[in-house]
Motif scaffolding. Structure first.
Motif, short mmCIF file in Angstrom:
data_model
loop_
_atom_site.label_atom_id
_atom_site.label_comp_id
_atom_site.label_asym_id
_atom_site.label_seq_id
_atom_site.Cartn_x
_atom_site.Cartn_y
_atom_site.Cartn_z
N PHE A 63 -4.02 15.00 60.58
CA PHE A 63 -2.84 15.63 59.99
C PHE A 63 -1.57 14.87 60.33
O PHE A 63 -0.62 14.83 59.54
CB PHE A 63 -2.74 17.08 60.46
N LEU A 64 -1.56 14.24 61.50
CA LEU A 64 -0.35 13.59 62.00
C LEU A 64 -0.37 12.07 61.89
O LEU A 64 0.65 11.42 62.06
CB LEU A 64 -0.12 13.98 63.46
N ALA A 65 -1.54 11.50 61.60
CA ALA A 65 -1.68 10.04 61.61
C ALA A 65 -0.99 9.38 60.41
O ALA A 65 -0.92 9.95 59.32
CB ALA A 65 -3.15 9.66 61.61
N LEU A 66 -0.50 8.16 60.63
CA LEU A 66 0.01 7.36 59.52
C LEU A 66 -1.13 6.80 58.69
O LEU A 66 -1.02 6.65 57.48
CB LEU A 66 0.88 6.21 60.07
N GLU A 67 -2.26 6.48 59.36
CA GLU A 67 -3.42 5.94 58.65
C GLU A 67 -4.09 7.05 57.84
O GLU A 67 -3.95 8.24 58.13
CB GLU A 67 -4.44 5.37 59.65
N ASN A 68 -4.85 6.63 56.85
CA ASN A 68 -5.65 7.60 56.09
C ASN A 68 -6.93 6.93 55.62
O ASN A 68 -7.11 5.72 55.73
CB ASN A 68 -4.87 8.17 54.90
N GLY A 69 -7.84 7.75 55.09
CA GLY A 69 -9.09 7.22 54.56
C GLY A 69 -9.89 6.48 55.62
O GLY A 69 -9.94 6.86 56.79
N GLU A 71 -9.34 3.71 57.05
CA GLU A 71 -8.54 3.17 58.14
C GLU A 71 -8.42 4.17 59.28
O GLU A 71 -8.51 3.80 60.46
CB GLU A 71 -7.15 2.78 57.63
N PHE A 72 -8.26 5.45 58.93
CA PHE A 72 -8.16 6.49 59.97
C PHE A 72 -9.51 6.72 60.65
O PHE A 72 -9.60 6.84 61.87
CB PHE A 72 -7.65 7.80 59.38
N VAL A 73 -10.58 6.79 59.85
CA VAL A 73 -11.90 7.15 60.37
C VAL A 73 -12.50 6.02 61.22
O VAL A 73 -13.43 6.23 61.99
CB VAL A 73 -12.85 7.54 59.22
N LYS A 74 -11.94 4.82 61.12
CA LYS A 74 -12.49 3.68 61.83
C LYS A 74 -12.65 3.94 63.33
O LYS A 74 -13.68 3.59 63.93
CB LYS A 74 -11.59 2.45 61.62
N ALA A 75 -11.67 4.55 63.95
CA ALA A 75 -11.75 4.82 65.39
C ALA A 75 -12.91 5.74 65.72
O ALA A 75 -13.58 5.59 66.76
CB ALA A 75 -10.43 5.42 65.88
#
Length: 347
Positions: A63-69, A71-75
Motif C-alpha cells: 500500500f505504501l511502496a513506490l514499486e508495483n507489480g 518490481e514490488f513482489v521481487k523482494a
C-alpha cells in the motif's frame, strides 16, 4: 516447518533487516492505514534511520511502496528462495482455508513465475514463514481471524496462530507476535516492531507475550482500568443514551473485561480511543471477537450483575463524597478574618 533454531541464532546483532508486509489476507488495509498515524515511533522514524542502535530497515508494504507489480513482489520471491536474509514477515488480514472448495482461490498476491497462476496468501505464508527471523500478525483479522472468521463464513478463514500453530516458532526461536485491534492501535504496532528491532540488534531480551501471543506490557490491563469514565462506574453513574460523559457499560461497553490500552493511550498523539470519544468497546482485541461479543450495543450479560451490585455502594459513596466536597469548597474559618472581625464589631 522444521524444528525451531536454538537461541544462539539471536546472539549475533543484525545490522540490516527487511520487513515484508503482506496485505493480501482477508482484510481492509485498515491496519496499514492506522500504522501511518503512529508517533511512538512513527514509520518514518524507522525507515529513515532516525532512531539509534536499531538495524537499518527496508520496508516493503504494497500500500505504501513506490514499486508495483513484479518490481514490488521481487523482494518476496528472493526471500522465499532464501536470497534475502534476514527479514521479518508481517501479515495483515485473516488467512483463508484454500482447501475448502473445488476450484478458485480466496486471496492472492502476485503471479507464479513458472505456472503463471496467482500465488495465494497461504502459499506465501508457507514459503516465507519458515525463513523469517520473526513473524508478526497485525490486526485482529491476522491474529485471531476477526470479522471474516465469524461462524458460518464461507472462507473458513482463521488467524495466523491457527494456521501455523500456536506453538510455532521462527528460525530465531521467536513465537508469532500478535498485535490485535480492529484496526490495530498505531503506536501498539510500531512499539512492538521497535521492540523486535531492538531484539535483532541484541539490545532486548525475548519479547514477553501473554497466552494469546499479545505483547504482555500492552495488553496486561483491561480497557476499564485505564478508561477516563471509570470513576463514573464506581459511583454508579451510567449513561442512558449516547453523548453522555458517564460510564457507557449499559449501552453495550465490554471495557471491564477486554484487554486493551486504547482508553489510556488514545488513538493518535494520545487523543481519541473508543470510550474517550463515546464509543462502546466491542472487544476487538480479544480472540473471541466478534462472535462472543454479539449482538453489539446490547448490555453485556455480566454487567447486569456488576452494575446492580455497584448501585448500592456507588450511591452511598457518591453522597458521602458530595458532603466532603461541599466542605472542601469552603475556606478554613481562620482565613476569613476580616469578615469575622466585622461580624464581631457589628455585634
Amino acid at each position: 516447518m522444521g524444528p525451531p533454531r536454538r537461541a544462539e541464532d539471536r546472539s549475533q546483532p543484525i545490522a540490516e533487516i527487511d520487513v515484508l508486509w503482506i496485505t493480501a489476507g482477508l482484510g481492509c488495509d485498515g491496519d496499514t492505514i492506522a500504522m501511518t498515524a503512529a508517533m511512538q515511533p512513527s514509520i518514518e522514524d524507522i525507515v529513515m534511520g532516525a532512531l539509534p542502535w536499531i538495524p537499518k530497515v527496508r520496508f516493503h508494504n504494497p500500500f505504501l511502496a513506490l514499486e508495483n507489480g513484479e518490481e514490488f513482489v521481487k523482494a518476496f520471491h528472493l526471500a522465499a528462495e532464501g536470497k534475502l536474509q534476514p527479514f521479518m514477515l508481517v501479515l495483515e488480514g485473516s488467512v483463508p482455508d484454500e482447501g475448502n472448495k473445488d476450484e478458485g482461490y480466496w486471496a492472492s498476491m502476485g503471479t507464479d513465475r513458472t505456472t503463471g497462476q496467482p500465488i495465494t496468501t497461504c502459499e506465501w505464508i508457507d514459503r516465507l514463514a519458515p525463513k523469517a527471523w520473526a513473524v508478526i500478525a497485525a490486526g485482529t483479522c491476522a491474529t485471531y481471524g476477526g470479522i471474516h472468521a465469524m461462524e458460518g463464513n464461507p472462507t473458513g478463514c482463521m488467524g495466523l496462530p491457527d494456521y501455523l500453530g500456536w506453538g510455532w516458532r521462527s528460525k530465531a526461536g521467536i513465537p508469532i507476535v500478535c498485535v490485535p485491534g480492529c484496526p490495530v492501535q498505531p503506536d501498539n504496532f510500531m512499539e512492538t516492531l521497535l521492540y523486535l528491532l531492538n531484539m535483532a540488534a541484541g539490545r532486548a531480551p525475548m519479547i514477553p507475550l501473554d497466552d494469546a501471543l499479545r505483547p504482555a506490557w500492552l495488553f496486561g490491563s483491561t480497557l476499564h482500568e485505564g478508561c477516563d469514565r471509570g470513576g463514573y462506574y464506581e459511583q454508579a453513574q451510567f449513561a442512558e443514551e449516547y453523548g453522555s460523559p458517564l460510564c457507557i457499560v449499559k449501552l453495550g461497553c465490554w471495557g471491564p473485561v477486554v484487554q486493551c490500552n486504547v482508553g489510556k493511550r488514545g488513538w493518535m498523539g494520545g487523543i481519541g480511543g473508543c470510550p474517550n470519544v463515546g464509543g462502546i468497546c466491542i472487544g476487538c482485541t480479544m480472540p473471541g471477537f466478534p462472535d462472543k461479543f454479539m449482538p453489539f450495543m446490547d448490555q453485556p450479560p455480566g454487567s447486569l450483575l456488576s452494575s446492580a451490585a455497584v448501585q448500592t455502594y456507588g450511591r452511598a459513596i457518591q453522597a458521602l463524597r458530595r458532603f466532603t466536597q461541599a466542605s472542601l469548597n469552603k475556606e478554613p474559618s481562620w482565613r476569613n478574618r476580616r469578615n469575622s472581625a466585622e461580624t464581631r464589631g457589628d455585634a
